[in-house]
Design an enzyme around this catalytic site. Structure first.
Site, short mmCIF file in Angstrom:
data_model
loop_
_atom_site.label_atom_id
_atom_site.label_comp_id
_atom_site.label_asym_id
_atom_site.label_seq_id
_atom_site.Cartn_x
_atom_site.Cartn_y
_atom_site.Cartn_z
N CYS A 54 0.82 -1.22 0.00
CA CYS A 54 0.00 0.00 0.00
C CYS A 54 0.85 1.27 0.00
O CYS A 54 0.38 2.33 -0.39
CB CYS A 54 -0.92 0.02 1.22
SG CYS A 54 -1.97 -1.42 1.35
N HIS A 109 -3.53 7.18 2.09
CA HIS A 109 -3.94 5.82 1.73
C HIS A 109 -5.29 5.53 2.38
O HIS A 109 -5.50 5.80 3.56
CB HIS A 109 -2.88 4.83 2.23
CG HIS A 109 -3.30 3.41 2.06
ND1 HIS A 109 -3.80 2.94 0.88
CD2 HIS A 109 -3.32 2.37 2.92
CE1 HIS A 109 -4.11 1.66 1.02
NE2 HIS A 109 -3.84 1.29 2.25
N ASN A 169 -10.18 -0.20 -0.27
CA ASN A 169 -8.73 -0.03 -0.18
C ASN A 169 -8.12 -0.64 -1.44
O ASN A 169 -8.17 -1.86 -1.63
CB ASN A 169 -8.25 -0.76 1.09
CG ASN A 169 -6.73 -0.76 1.24
OD1 ASN A 169 -6.01 -0.46 0.30
ND2 ASN A 169 -6.27 -1.14 2.42
N1 ACO Z 1 -18.77 -9.35 8.47
C1 ACO Z 1 -19.30 -9.66 9.68
N2 ACO Z 1 -18.55 -10.02 10.73
C2 ACO Z 1 -17.22 -10.07 10.54
C3 ACO Z 1 -16.61 -9.76 9.33
C4 ACO Z 1 -17.44 -9.38 8.27
N3 ACO Z 1 -16.97 -9.05 7.05
N4 ACO Z 1 -15.27 -9.88 9.47
C5 ACO Z 1 -15.05 -10.26 10.73
N5 ACO Z 1 -16.21 -10.38 11.38
C6 ACO Z 1 -16.46 -10.78 12.78
C7 ACO Z 1 -15.31 -11.57 13.35
O1 ACO Z 1 -15.45 -12.94 13.04
C8 ACO Z 1 -15.45 -11.29 14.82
O2 ACO Z 1 -16.46 -12.12 15.33
P1 ACO Z 1 -16.30 -12.80 16.78
O3 ACO Z 1 -16.19 -11.63 17.74
O4 ACO Z 1 -17.53 -13.61 16.91
O5 ACO Z 1 -15.02 -13.59 16.69
C9 ACO Z 1 -15.98 -9.86 14.87
O6 ACO Z 1 -16.52 -9.59 13.56
C10 ACO Z 1 -14.91 -8.84 15.19
O7 ACO Z 1 -13.79 -9.10 14.38
P2 ACO Z 1 -12.51 -8.18 14.41
O8 ACO Z 1 -11.51 -8.71 13.42
O9 ACO Z 1 -12.08 -7.97 15.80
O10 ACO Z 1 -13.15 -6.82 13.87
P3 ACO Z 1 -12.52 -5.41 13.86
O11 ACO Z 1 -13.37 -4.47 14.59
O12 ACO Z 1 -11.05 -5.45 14.19
O13 ACO Z 1 -12.64 -5.04 12.31
C11 ACO Z 1 -11.28 -4.91 10.36
C12 ACO Z 1 -12.01 -5.82 11.35
C13 ACO Z 1 -12.31 -4.05 9.67
C14 ACO Z 1 -10.58 -5.79 9.34
C15 ACO Z 1 -10.29 -4.04 11.14
O14 ACO Z 1 -9.49 -4.83 11.97
C16 ACO Z 1 -9.40 -3.26 10.22
O15 ACO Z 1 -9.85 -2.39 9.49
N6 ACO Z 1 -8.10 -3.50 10.30
C17 ACO Z 1 -7.16 -2.79 9.46
C18 ACO Z 1 -7.05 -3.57 8.24
C19 ACO Z 1 -6.50 -2.77 7.11
O16 ACO Z 1 -6.61 -1.58 7.03
N7 ACO Z 1 -5.95 -3.52 6.19
C20 ACO Z 1 -5.58 -2.93 4.98
C21 ACO Z 1 -4.33 -3.45 4.49
S1 ACO Z 1 -2.93 -2.63 4.99
C22 ACO Z 1 -3.24 -1.14 5.07
O17 ACO Z 1 -3.82 -0.63 4.18
C23 ACO Z 1 -2.82 -0.52 6.27
#
Ligand code: ACO
Length: 344
Positions: free
Chosen positions: A130, A271, A301
């Site tokens: 990214c 980004h 993204n």
């Molecule tokens: N739909 C519904 N539920 C979901 C989904 C989905 N798409 N994905 C995960 N869940 C569930 C999980 O299974 C979990 O359930 P559980 O509590 O029963 O185990 C619950 O939602 C919470 O999951 P988390 O992973 O803790 O959710 P979080 O609030 O952290 O959000 C997310 C996840 C959106 C991926 C977040 O962590 C995030 O944005 N992280 C940064 C990722 C990023 O930006 N990556 C880009 C690549 S690199 C960069 O650009 C920096």
């Protein structure tokens, strides 16, 4: 605040010439993949995705129509050349930042050069996930500043749909496909060009975001051995923490190196990783909404494509103009993070 080895004031280089961004362009596929579409494929909901990420829809390539990373790059750079009123034959280097090229040999940049008619131009790909476009922009500037090249086409492009597992709801909902490009060129106006830049990497964090190609990588990352190869793997919570803290450090570091304040910057072109990550930095620094563009709701993204896509959209809308101070910021797999501060 990180105290890395390149956290040093940028020495003022006396110069009789500057470097300008002569044109920009971008390209996204026509095909829209909405949260409602994902609801039909996965156990997820529009509400969950919007609340956690700010994303409503993203664009993805249609390989049946011949769309690919390469075709997006050709269109984006072609449009940037048109915007700069230039011919491809005037380019003497093309750098393509991508981690989803359809081949590593040859570099995507070589085929893009051939398709555009940039005969004789040097061409190579740069991999920094990214952060790729920001790293490529800094590289292009340094090469022009050093007198090695006069005109460089810089492209950031990722076809994330080609490396996603559409059964993994925790990853696939985040990403889309896009390309953006800029033509970087020497100018006789010494006031124009890069004021300062920061580029960092911390390879110890690689297991938080990687594309497994071998079973050994899965073992080293502590992942289950039946994880599919060739599909992006992410520890969302760890990446979130990394992004929030590094993003703020990066803004501080860049301002410090340039001896400038938040108020003096006209635009922060960031980004698009997650709307909440952008919002946390905006609030922390008191950056007004109009200075930090967000388009993640429509494009998700798009990795290396996201910063140049935002930049081109802002320029084409007349919101970014000549003479303004613009800070580009990105962070991603590697882990990597970087900035590029320009007087346009
Ligand atoms: N739909 C519904 N539920 C979901 C989904 C989905 N798409 N994905 C995960 N869940 C569930 C999980 O299974 C979990 O359930 P559980 O509590 O029963 O185990 C619950 O939602 C919470 O999951 P988390 O992973 O803790 O959710 P979080 O609030 O952290 O959000 C997310 C996840 C959106 C991926 C977040 O962590 C995030 O944005 N992280 C940064 C990722 C990023 O930006 N990556 C880009 C690549 S690199 C960069 O650009 C920096």
């Amino acid at each position: 605040m990180s105290t890395s080895s390149n956290n040093m004031p940028t020495p003022a280089l006396p110069s009789t010439f500057g470097v300008r961004i002569a044109g920009t362009g971008s390209c996204v596929p026509d095909r829209v993949l909405s949260n409602k579409d994902l609801e039909k494929m996965l156990d997820t909901s529009d509400e969950w995705i919007v609340q956690r990420t700010g994303i409503r829809e993203r664009r993805i390539c249609d390989p049946e129509k011949g769309e690919s990373n390469r075709t997006l790059c050709v269109k984006a750079l072609g449009r940037a050349l048109e915007d700069a009123h230039m011919q491809a034959s005037e380019l003497d280097l093309i750098i393509i930042a991508t981690c989803t090229g359809e081949s590593t040999v040859p570099a995507v940049a070589c085929r893009v050069a051939a398709e555009l008619g940039a005969e004789g131009a040097a061409a190579f790909d740069l991999v920094a996930a990214c952060s790729g476009f920001v790293f490529a922009l800094n590289t292009a500037h340094a090469l022009v500043r050093a007198g090695a090249f006069n005109t460089v086409g810089v492209v950031g492009c990722d076809q994330m749909s080609s490396i996603l597992d559409y059964t993994d709801r925790s990853v696939c909902i985040l990403f889309g496909d896009a390309a953006g490009a800029a033509v970087v060129r020497v100018t006789d106006d010494p006031a124009k060009g890069l004021i300062t830049q920061c580029m960092h990497a911390d390879g110890t964090g690689w297991p938080d975001l990687y594309l497994p190609r071998h079973a050994e990588q899965l073992i080293a990352a502590g992942a289950s051995e039946d994880t599919p190869l060739g599909k992006l793997k992410m520890n969302g919570r760890a990446v979130y923490k990394f992004a929030v803290s590094r993003f703020s450090e990066l803004i501080e570091e860049t301002l410090q190196k340039a001896n400038l304040t938040v108020e003096q910057i006209d635009h922060f072109v960031c980004h698009q990783s997650n709307a909440r990550i952008l919002e946390s930095a905006r609030e922390r620094f008191g950056i007004p909404e109009e200075k930090m563009y967000v388009n993640i709701d429509h494009y998700g993204n798009s990795s290396a494509g996201s910063v140049p896509l935002c930049f081109d959209q802002l320029r084409q809308a007349g919101k970014i103009t000549d003479g303004q101070l613009v800070m580009f910021l990105a962070f991603g797999a590697g882990l990597t993070w970087g900035s590029s501060l320009w007087r346009l």
